[in-house]
Design a protein around this motif. Structure first.
Motif, PDB file in Angstrom:
ATOM      1  N   ILE A  99       0.827  -1.205   0.000  1.00 32.47           N
ATOM      2  CA  ILE A  99       0.000   0.000   0.000  1.00 32.47           C
ATOM      3  C   ILE A  99       0.867   1.263   0.000  1.00 32.47           C
ATOM      4  O   ILE A  99       0.358   2.371  -0.111  1.00 32.47           O
ATOM      5  N   LYS A 100       2.179   1.086   0.142  1.00 38.87           N
ATOM      6  CA  LYS A 100       3.106   2.218   0.121  1.00 38.87           C
ATOM      7  C   LYS A 100       4.018   2.098  -1.093  1.00 38.87           C
ATOM      8  O   LYS A 100       4.168   1.031  -1.679  1.00 38.87           O
ATOM      9  N   ASP A 101       4.660   3.202  -1.421  1.00 41.39           N
ATOM     10  CA  ASP A 101       5.673   3.124  -2.471  1.00 41.39           C
ATOM     11  C   ASP A 101       7.072   3.477  -1.957  1.00 41.39           C
ATOM     12  O   ASP A 101       8.048   3.397  -2.700  1.00 41.39           O
ATOM     13  N   LYS A 102       7.144   3.825  -0.673  1.00 38.36           N
ATOM     14  CA  LYS A 102       8.443   4.185  -0.111  1.00 38.36           C
ATOM     15  C   LYS A 102       8.400   3.971   1.397  1.00 38.36           C
ATOM     16  O   LYS A 102       7.397   4.255   2.054  1.00 38.36           O
ATOM     17  N   ASN A 103       9.515   3.473   1.934  1.00 34.79           N
ATOM     18  CA  ASN A 103       9.663   3.376   3.379  1.00 34.79           C
ATOM     19  C   ASN A 103      11.112   3.683   3.720  1.00 34.79           C
ATOM     20  O   ASN A 103      12.024   3.187   3.067  1.00 34.79           O
ATOM     21  N   GLU A 104      11.284   4.504   4.740  1.00 35.06           N
ATOM     22  CA  GLU A 104      12.618   5.006   5.066  1.00 35.06           C
ATOM     23  C   GLU A 104      12.965   4.668   6.511  1.00 35.06           C
ATOM     24  O   GLU A 104      12.125   4.786   7.408  1.00 35.06           O
ATOM     25  N   ASP A 105      14.208   4.287   6.741  1.00 31.83           N
ATOM     26  CA  ASP A 105      14.686   4.034   8.098  1.00 31.83           C
ATOM     27  C   ASP A 105      16.153   4.408   8.147  1.00 31.83           C
ATOM     28  O   ASP A 105      17.025   3.628   7.766  1.00 31.83           O
ATOM     29  N   GLY A 106      16.410   5.636   8.598  1.00 31.90           N
ATOM     30  CA  GLY A 106      17.789   6.101   8.675  1.00 31.90           C
ATOM     31  C   GLY A 106      18.420   6.177   7.301  1.00 31.90           C
ATOM     32  O   GLY A 106      17.902   6.825   6.390  1.00 31.90           O
ATOM     33  N   ARG A 107      19.540   5.476   7.138  1.00 32.46           N
ATOM     34  CA  ARG A 107      20.246   5.504   5.862  1.00 32.46           C
ATOM     35  C   ARG A 107      19.618   4.601   4.805  1.00 32.46           C
ATOM     36  O   ARG A 107      20.050   4.595   3.652  1.00 32.46           O
ATOM     37  N   PHE A 108      18.628   3.823   5.201  1.00 38.04           N
ATOM     38  CA  PHE A 108      18.031   2.824   4.313  1.00 38.04           C
ATOM     39  C   PHE A 108      16.640   3.264   3.847  1.00 38.04           C
ATOM     40  O   PHE A 108      15.810   3.650   4.663  1.00 38.04           O
ATOM     41  N   SER A 168       3.526  -1.565 -10.375  1.00 39.28           N
ATOM     42  CA  SER A 168       3.196  -1.807 -11.783  1.00 39.28           C
ATOM     43  C   SER A 168       4.339  -2.514 -12.498  1.00 39.28           C
ATOM     44  O   SER A 168       4.117  -3.339 -13.391  1.00 39.28           O
ATOM     45  N   ALA A 169       5.565  -2.208 -12.078  1.00 40.69           N
ATOM     46  CA  ALA A 169       6.744  -2.846 -12.679  1.00 40.69           C
ATOM     47  C   ALA A 169       7.160  -4.094 -11.924  1.00 40.69           C
ATOM     48  O   ALA A 169       8.097  -4.785 -12.347  1.00 40.69           O
ATOM     49  N   LYS A 170       6.504  -4.373 -10.802  1.00 43.78           N
ATOM     50  CA  LYS A 170       6.881  -5.488  -9.929  1.00 43.78           C
ATOM     51  C   LYS A 170       8.372  -5.391  -9.605  1.00 43.78           C
ATOM     52  O   LYS A 170       9.142  -6.359  -9.777  1.00 43.78           O
ATOM     53  N   HIS A 171       8.750  -4.252  -9.112  1.00 45.07           N
ATOM     54  CA  HIS A 171      10.162  -3.964  -8.872  1.00 45.07           C
ATOM     55  C   HIS A 171      10.309  -3.212  -7.555  1.00 45.07           C
ATOM     56  O   HIS A 171       9.526  -2.317  -7.236  1.00 45.07           O
ATOM     57  N   LEU A 172      11.314  -3.603  -6.776  1.00 44.46           N
ATOM     58  CA  LEU A 172      11.657  -2.815  -5.608  1.00 44.46           C
ATOM     59  C   LEU A 172      13.169  -2.621  -5.542  1.00 44.46           C
ATOM     60  O   LEU A 172      13.926  -3.381  -6.159  1.00 44.46           O
ATOM     61  N   SER A 173      13.546  -1.573  -4.839  1.00 46.72           N
ATOM     62  CA  SER A 173      14.969  -1.281  -4.714  1.00 46.72           C
ATOM     63  C   SER A 173      15.266  -0.815  -3.292  1.00 46.72           C
ATOM     64  O   SER A 173      14.407  -0.235  -2.623  1.00 46.72           O
ATOM     65  N   LEU A 174      16.479  -1.106  -2.882  1.00 44.00           N
ATOM     66  CA  LEU A 174      16.972  -0.668  -1.574  1.00 44.00           C
ATOM     67  C   LEU A 174      18.083   0.337  -1.806  1.00 44.00           C
ATOM     68  O   LEU A 174      19.046   0.033  -2.519  1.00 44.00           O
ATOM     69  N   HIS A 175      17.937   1.529  -1.215  1.00 42.33           N
ATOM     70  CA  HIS A 175      18.953   2.562  -1.320  1.00 42.33           C
ATOM     71  C   HIS A 175      19.638   2.715   0.027  1.00 42.33           C
ATOM     72  O   HIS A 175      18.949   2.823   1.063  1.00 42.33           O
TER      73      HIS A 175
END
Lengths: 115, 115
Positions: free
Chosen positions: B53-62, B69-76
């Motif tokens: 239900i979200k498109d972004k989640n942040e925790d400190g440096r992560f 729609s692209a069935k894709h996630l990334s970790l920054h």
């Protein structure tokens, strides 16, 4: 507060033999899941135990069986070992089925080598 | 049939720069995604997660980004530190009221942060 512990750390067995791996969950946890991590692969779910019963099972043959004891610790048994069973076996614990798998804490694993 | 794919086996990044780890999934039923970090001789440890239900989640440096729609996630990871050097696993699950399906893991990406 001890985390998830597993024994033994390493194990070498011969094809056809049987092996038992052990896991003690994190304090306060009552659900144990077992995973197999082959070299270069991600962990693959074997099965989960809660209230001393197998609750869910992954795509593993009946040679893989388990048990959970009243103190929530668990054993993974593998019969008729094959070379392909060589892997890191990970135990993960969580607090109750309702917490879901994402609240899991993993142990360091048991490295099984089948020769 | 790999339902969760991490197509980069390894990644090298300079200390202080951004690390971007990618993950693709094929099962549209998945609605909860997690990243785990694994050091040698240790079990995977939970890092960060995101619900569909979200498109972004942040925790400190992560920060984890989800593109359904692209069935894709990334970790920054920003900024990257030498202690971030580890294998990172992407995992996915389908949730329901009383729990969720077993985690399905990708093969992992080995991140090396160079000082």
């Amino acid at each position: 507060d001890a985390g998830v512990t597993q024994s033994p750390t390493h194990l070498i067995k011969t094809r056809g033999q049987q092996v038992t791996l052990r896991c003690s969950p994190k304090s306060g946890h009552d659900t144990v899941s077992w995973y197999q991590q082959a070299l270069g692969q991600g962990p693959q779910f074997i099965f989960q135990y809660y209230e001393e019963e197998e609750r869910q099972r992954g795509n593993f043959p009946d040679r893989f069986s388990g048990h959970q004891f009243p103190n929530y610790s668990s054993e993974l048994n593998v019969n008729a070992l094959l070379l392909g069973d060589s892997a890191l076996y990970l135990c993960a614990s969580s607090a109750g089925l309702g917490q879901g798998y994402y609240e899991q804490y993993f142990g360091p694993g048991t490295r099984l080598t089948v020769t | 049939d790999q339902q969760v794919k991490q197509n980069s086996p390894s990644l090298s990044v300079q200390e202080g720069r951004i690390s971007i780890l990618n993950c693709d999934y094929t099962n549209s039923m998945f609605d909860y995604f997690l990243w785990y970090k694994k050091y040698p001789a240790e079990g995977p440890t939970f890092l960060i997660s995101i619900s569909s239900i979200k498109d972004k989640n942040e925790d400190g440096r992560f920060t984890v980004f989800l593109n359904k729609s692209a069935k894709h996630l990334s970790l920054h990871i920003v900024p990257s530190q030498p202690g971030d050097s580890a294998v990172y696993f992407c995992a996915a699950t389908k949730t329901w009221n009383s729990g969720n399906t077993p985690l399905v893991f990708g093969k992992g990406t080995r991140l090396s942060v160079i000082a």
